[in-house]
Design a protein around this motif. Structure first.
Motif, short mmCIF file in Angstrom:
data_model
loop_
_atom_site.label_atom_id
_atom_site.label_comp_id
_atom_site.label_asym_id
_atom_site.label_seq_id
_atom_site.Cartn_x
_atom_site.Cartn_y
_atom_site.Cartn_z
N ASP A 152 48.78 21.15 70.76
CA ASP A 152 49.96 20.87 71.57
C ASP A 152 50.98 20.05 70.78
O ASP A 152 52.19 20.25 70.93
CB ASP A 152 49.59 20.13 72.85
CG ASP A 152 48.77 20.97 73.81
OD1 ASP A 152 48.76 22.22 73.66
OD2 ASP A 152 48.12 20.39 74.70
N ASP A 153 50.50 19.14 69.96
CA ASP A 153 51.40 18.30 69.17
C ASP A 153 52.09 19.10 68.06
O ASP A 153 53.13 18.69 67.56
CB ASP A 153 50.62 17.14 68.54
CG ASP A 153 50.03 16.21 69.59
OD1 ASP A 153 50.57 16.15 70.72
OD2 ASP A 153 49.01 15.57 69.28
N GLU A 154 51.51 20.22 67.67
CA GLU A 154 52.05 21.02 66.58
C GLU A 154 53.02 22.09 67.06
O GLU A 154 53.66 22.75 66.24
CB GLU A 154 50.92 21.69 65.80
CG GLU A 154 50.05 20.73 65.04
CD GLU A 154 48.99 21.46 64.22
OE1 GLU A 154 49.14 22.65 63.97
OE2 GLU A 154 48.01 20.79 63.85
#
Length: 73
Positions: free
Chosen positions: A46-48
């Motif tokens: 999700d952070d990427e």
């Protein structure tokens, strides 16, 4: 002449490997994201997502430097 041809093939093979690894990384993250969205589970991918959405700079400066070195020979 054979040496240049060999070196060119080696550089091409290295570039192909880098592209393949990048493609595999992005594909893995996209599959992981699709699965986790379906299961409604958070994941480190999700952070990427913002990074994956950006265009990739294929290290243009490195490619230009290699081209310049070839021209000098």
């Amino acid at each position: 002449m054979r040496k240049c041809s060999y070196e060119s093939r080696e550089r091409r093979a290295e570039l192909d490997l880098q592209i393949s690894l990048l493609n595999e990384h992005e594909s893995t993250r996209l599959i992981e994201t699709a699965l986790t969205e379906r299961l409604k589970v958070p994941t480190p991918a999700d952070d990427e997502l913002p990074q994956l959405a950006q265009n990739v700079d294929p290290q243009a400066s490195q490619i230009e430097r290699i081209s310049e070195n070839q021209t000098k020979r």
